[in-house]
Design a protein around this motif. Sequence first.
Motif, PDB file in Angstrom:
ATOM      1  N   ALA A   1       0.929  -1.459  -0.143  1.00  0.00           N
ATOM      2  CA  ALA A   1       0.159  -0.093  -0.109  1.00  0.00           C
ATOM      3  C   ALA A   1       1.006   1.348   0.291  1.00  0.00           C
ATOM      4  O   ALA A   1       0.543   1.983  -0.341  1.00  0.00           O
ATOM      5  CB  ALA A   1      -0.939  -0.109   1.418  1.00  0.00           C
ATOM      6  N   THR A   2       2.004   1.491   0.976  1.00  0.00           N
ATOM      7  CA  THR A   2       2.575   2.214   0.748  1.00  0.00           C
ATOM      8  C   THR A   2       3.160   2.688  -0.921  1.00  0.00           C
ATOM      9  O   THR A   2       4.116   3.881  -1.113  1.00  0.00           O
ATOM     10  CB  THR A   2       3.780   2.486   1.670  1.00  0.00           C
ATOM     11  N   LYS A   3       3.618   1.420  -1.492  1.00  0.00           N
ATOM     12  CA  LYS A   3       4.396   1.785  -2.536  1.00  0.00           C
ATOM     13  C   LYS A   3       3.236   2.303  -4.035  1.00  0.00           C
ATOM     14  O   LYS A   3       3.678   2.757  -4.641  1.00  0.00           O
ATOM     15  CB  LYS A   3       4.782   0.415  -3.227  1.00  0.00           C
ATOM     16  N   LYS A   4       1.639   2.135  -3.371  1.00  0.00           N
ATOM     17  CA  LYS A   4       0.513   2.437  -4.683  1.00  0.00           C
ATOM     18  C   LYS A   4      -0.600   3.296  -4.509  1.00  0.00           C
ATOM     19  O   LYS A   4      -0.551   4.310  -5.308  1.00  0.00           O
ATOM     20  CB  LYS A   4      -0.118   1.171  -4.771  1.00  0.00           C
TER      21      LYS A   4
END
Length: 74
Positions: free
Chosen positions: A53-56
């Motif tokens: 989630a932190t990457k997207k």
Amino acid sequence: MRRRIDAHVVMEKIIPRITEEYRKLYDIPEDHESMAVFSADCEDVMWLAVDDATKKAKIKVIQIETVYGGVDHS
């Protein structure tokens, strides 16, 4: 070996407007307006989901804790 691990969200809470108490407690920067708190019955899957989630999405993980009580005590 591939095996499916079923994981479920046990608790979730979205806080759309962060109060000053939450800002102080979790050291949340002023430019953050909302937060979410959640837990899952499988930490490994949860950690992978948070990482993904932190990457997207434009989110920041402030704090993550583990409270492992064993498989029978999720």
